[in-house]
Design a protein around this motif. Structure first.
Motif, PDB file in Angstrom:
ATOM      1  N   PRO A  88      -1.519  -4.459  -6.854  1.00  0.00           N
ATOM      2  CA  PRO A  88      -1.456  -3.192  -6.103  1.00  0.00           C
ATOM      3  C   PRO A  88      -2.424  -3.188  -4.928  1.00  0.00           C
ATOM      4  O   PRO A  88      -3.374  -3.981  -4.877  1.00  0.00           O
ATOM      5  CB  PRO A  88      -1.846  -2.153  -7.155  1.00  0.00           C
ATOM      6  CG  PRO A  88      -2.691  -2.903  -8.135  1.00  0.00           C
ATOM      7  CD  PRO A  88      -2.146  -4.293  -8.184  1.00  0.00           C
ATOM      8  N   PRO A  89      -2.216  -2.279  -3.981  1.00  0.00           N
ATOM      9  CA  PRO A  89      -3.062  -2.240  -2.777  1.00  0.00           C
ATOM     10  C   PRO A  89      -4.552  -2.075  -3.065  1.00  0.00           C
ATOM     11  O   PRO A  89      -5.382  -2.636  -2.353  1.00  0.00           O
ATOM     12  CB  PRO A  89      -2.504  -1.038  -2.002  1.00  0.00           C
ATOM     13  CG  PRO A  89      -1.092  -0.910  -2.459  1.00  0.00           C
ATOM     14  CD  PRO A  89      -1.099  -1.311  -3.896  1.00  0.00           C
ATOM     15  N   GLN A  90      -4.906  -1.324  -4.114  1.00  0.00           N
ATOM     16  CA  GLN A  90      -6.315  -1.050  -4.368  1.00  0.00           C
ATOM     17  C   GLN A  90      -7.098  -2.278  -4.822  1.00  0.00           C
ATOM     18  O   GLN A  90      -8.331  -2.261  -4.830  1.00  0.00           O
ATOM     19  CB  GLN A  90      -6.484   0.071  -5.393  1.00  0.00           C
ATOM     20  CG  GLN A  90      -5.832  -0.182  -6.742  1.00  0.00           C
ATOM     21  CD  GLN A  90      -4.423   0.341  -6.818  1.00  0.00           C
ATOM     22  OE1 GLN A  90      -3.743   0.442  -5.797  1.00  0.00           O
ATOM     23  NE2 GLN A  90      -3.981   0.702  -8.007  1.00  0.00           N
ATOM     24  N   ARG A  91      -6.402  -3.357  -5.210  1.00  0.00           N
ATOM     25  CA  ARG A  91      -7.114  -4.568  -5.639  1.00  0.00           C
ATOM     26  C   ARG A  91      -6.908  -5.734  -4.683  1.00  0.00           C
ATOM     27  O   ARG A  91      -7.294  -6.864  -4.994  1.00  0.00           O
ATOM     28  CB  ARG A  91      -6.676  -4.986  -7.046  1.00  0.00           C
ATOM     29  CG  ARG A  91      -7.144  -4.079  -8.153  1.00  0.00           C
ATOM     30  CD  ARG A  91      -7.385  -4.832  -9.456  1.00  0.00           C
ATOM     31  NE  ARG A  91      -6.261  -5.646  -9.880  1.00  0.00           N
ATOM     32  CZ  ARG A  91      -5.227  -5.209 -10.598  1.00  0.00           C
ATOM     33  NH1 ARG A  91      -5.180  -3.931 -10.947  1.00  0.00           N
ATOM     34  NH2 ARG A  91      -4.240  -6.005 -10.957  1.00  0.00           N
ATOM     35  N   LEU A  92      -6.330  -5.491  -3.526  1.00  0.00           N
ATOM     36  CA  LEU A  92      -6.058  -6.581  -2.596  1.00  0.00           C
ATOM     37  C   LEU A  92      -7.326  -7.285  -2.144  1.00  0.00           C
ATOM     38  O   LEU A  92      -7.351  -8.507  -1.995  1.00  0.00           O
ATOM     39  CB  LEU A  92      -5.303  -6.053  -1.372  1.00  0.00           C
ATOM     40  CG  LEU A  92      -3.850  -5.608  -1.594  1.00  0.00           C
ATOM     41  CD1 LEU A  92      -3.298  -4.992  -0.319  1.00  0.00           C
ATOM     42  CD2 LEU A  92      -2.986  -6.774  -2.030  1.00  0.00           C
ATOM     43  N   VAL A  98     -14.630 -11.845  -7.177  1.00  0.00           N
ATOM     44  CA  VAL A  98     -14.157 -12.146  -5.828  1.00  0.00           C
ATOM     45  C   VAL A  98     -14.257 -10.887  -4.974  1.00  0.00           C
ATOM     46  O   VAL A  98     -13.785  -9.815  -5.376  1.00  0.00           O
ATOM     47  CB  VAL A  98     -12.703 -12.655  -5.846  1.00  0.00           C
ATOM     48  CG1 VAL A  98     -12.217 -12.930  -4.424  1.00  0.00           C
ATOM     49  CG2 VAL A  98     -12.583 -13.917  -6.696  1.00  0.00           C
ATOM     50  N   ALA A  99     -14.862 -11.016  -3.819  1.00  0.00           N
ATOM     51  CA  ALA A  99     -14.970  -9.896  -2.877  1.00  0.00           C
ATOM     52  C   ALA A  99     -14.493 -10.380  -1.504  1.00  0.00           C
ATOM     53  O   ALA A  99     -14.993 -11.388  -0.988  1.00  0.00           O
ATOM     54  CB  ALA A  99     -16.401  -9.392  -2.794  1.00  0.00           C
ATOM     55  N   MET A 100     -13.527  -9.664  -0.927  1.00  0.00           N
ATOM     56  CA  MET A 100     -12.975 -10.025   0.380  1.00  0.00           C
ATOM     57  C   MET A 100     -13.241  -8.904   1.379  1.00  0.00           C
ATOM     58  O   MET A 100     -13.435  -7.750   0.992  1.00  0.00           O
ATOM     59  CB  MET A 100     -11.461 -10.272   0.280  1.00  0.00           C
ATOM     60  CG  MET A 100     -11.056 -11.322  -0.719  1.00  0.00           C
ATOM     61  SD  MET A 100      -9.259 -11.604  -0.721  1.00  0.00           S
ATOM     62  CE  MET A 100      -9.037 -12.357   0.892  1.00  0.00           C
TER      63      MET A 100
END
Length: 415
Positions: free
Chosen positions: A93-97, A130-132
């Motif tokens: 989902p978008p919130q975890r992209l 992971v952080a983007m």
């Protein structure tokens, strides 16, 4: 001869216990040496195991970083636009992209299932986060910005049975992950700055917003700037030139497994074959254009003839009305009221008229007057082919018979 007297020496006594102290001392020394050597061996073995575990952590960080980069390149546009992504039946989902978990990366097919299991180091359970982020600082326009990311351990690497950061093992893990892109957040007690990650030679490899010392992190990214000249699979970088499928030898290659082709003009020197619809502005071909259905929103024009190969059977069911076909002898049929029928059809109506003349050769315009007052004539009227206004019909042929003899007739010319 006088015997000389014999001198008797006292008996030699056996020495007892002379070597025991030395032996005990030797055994004690050997025991100490063995204990020291054994302790050294055990300690070296434990150190090696911890070093190997630290290397394994670094390798897991590198694998997660590679998977994240593949994820970033695959869904480059969707990530920046905040659109959900789906692959292998798994949807993110978008919130975890911008913060995909290892489970997400595995579900999308970028990590093996075994890579999502937690790691255990000196009794600690470690996971990778992971952080983007989208690097818009260069003034780029989404979705053509760079994607930057870090893969970081969820907890610091500590010395066993204590809260002291195991700098040696943390450094080993960072080096195993990437000598140039990975680093350790050094504790301030050792003169470091835990808000950044430092690699070999003191190079800063990333930031540590939490400020926790002893973490290991690897930084990486996907810079789209270097890929603008390539055609992206997701269509985010449209082509600005011609797609040339001819190699240097002159051989031309195919484009296969395409769905819809939307074009203004399609020019082919060979055949255009389509199982579905071909829709465009102008379709030009010097060869054959082959397809299941050819639809024209305007006029369909042929420079030669219209050839109908399919055979229609008269009176058989057809759909929709207006279809045109032919029978076995080439007669044109059309679909009328759901049945194949001839384009022009004669319908014969039996009737009796009392004013048709027995004489031959009535002329147009005067045939009704010439026929007045004569006996009854039986005839067949064929509607739909020729005018016969004098009898009150808007069209028709007249073939009549009068009297008992076949030769008795009156040929009436009516147009």
């Amino acid at each position: 001869m006088k015997r000389l007297p014999t001198v008797r020496l006292p008996p030699r006594q056996r020495q007892r216990g002379f070597l025991m102290p030395q032996l005990a001392l030797a055994v004690g020394v050997i025991t100490l040496i063995a204990a020291y050597a054994g302790n050294q061996y055990v300690q070296a073995s434990m150190d090696q195991k911890r070093d190997d575990k630290a290397k394994l952590i670094g390798e897991r960080i590198a694998n997660a970083s590679d998977a994240t980069k593949t994820y970033a390149t695959t869904f480059f546009t969707q990530i920046q636009r905040g659109e959900s992504v789906t692959r292998n039946g798994y949807t993110l989902p978008p919130q975890r992209l911008l913060a995909p978990t290892l489970t997400d990366l595995s579900g999308l097919g970028f990590l093996p299932a075994t890579a999502i299991n937690p790691m255990v180091y000196n009794g600690q359970t470690l996971q990778l986060n992971v952080a983007m982020r989208i690097n818009t600082q260069s003034g780029c326009t989404i979705p053509s910005c760079s994607l930057l990311f870090q893969v970081t351990t969820s907890a610091p690497l500590l010395i066993p049975n204590g809260n002291t950061v195991d700098i040696r093992r943390a450094t080993i893990a960072a080096t195993a992950a990437s000598p140039g892109n990975a680093g350790v957040s050094m504790p301030s007690s050792m003169g470091g700055d835990p808000s950044v990650f430092v690699g070999n030679g003191g190079t800063v490899t990333g930031t540590n917003s939490g400020g926790v010392a002893g973490l290991v992190s690897m930084s990486n990214g996907y810079d789209s700037q270097g890929f603008f000249e390539f055609l992206r699979r997701d269509g985010s970088l449209p082509m600005t030139g011609t797609l040339n499928m001819q190699d240097t030898s002159g051989a031309k290659h195919d484009i296969t497994n395409a769905n819809d082709i939307d074009a203004v003009d399609v020019t082919a020197s060979g055949a255009i074959t389509a199982a579905g619809a071909v829709t465009g502005g102008t379709v030009t071909a010097t060869g054959a254009v082959t397809g299941k259905t050819v639809t024209s929103t305007g006029r369909l024009r042929s420079g030669e003839f219209l050839q109908l190969d399919a055979i229609a059977i008269e009176k058989n069911v057809c759909s929709p009305n207006g279809l045109v076909g032919r029978n076995t002898v080439g007669l044109t049929l059309s679909c009328q009221s759901g049945r194949w029928q001839k384009l022009f059809q004669s319908t014969y109506i039996g009737t009796t008229v009392g004013f048709i003349s027995n004489q031959d050769g009535g002329t147009a315009g005067t045939c009704e007057a010439q026929a007045g007052g004569q006996g009854t004539v039986n005839y067949w009227l064929s509607c739909g082919s020729r005018a016969c206004k004098s009898l009150g019909y808007t069209s028709g042929y007249v073939a009549e018979r009068s009297g008992a003899n076949p030769g008795d007739h009156a040929d009436l010319e009516c147009f």
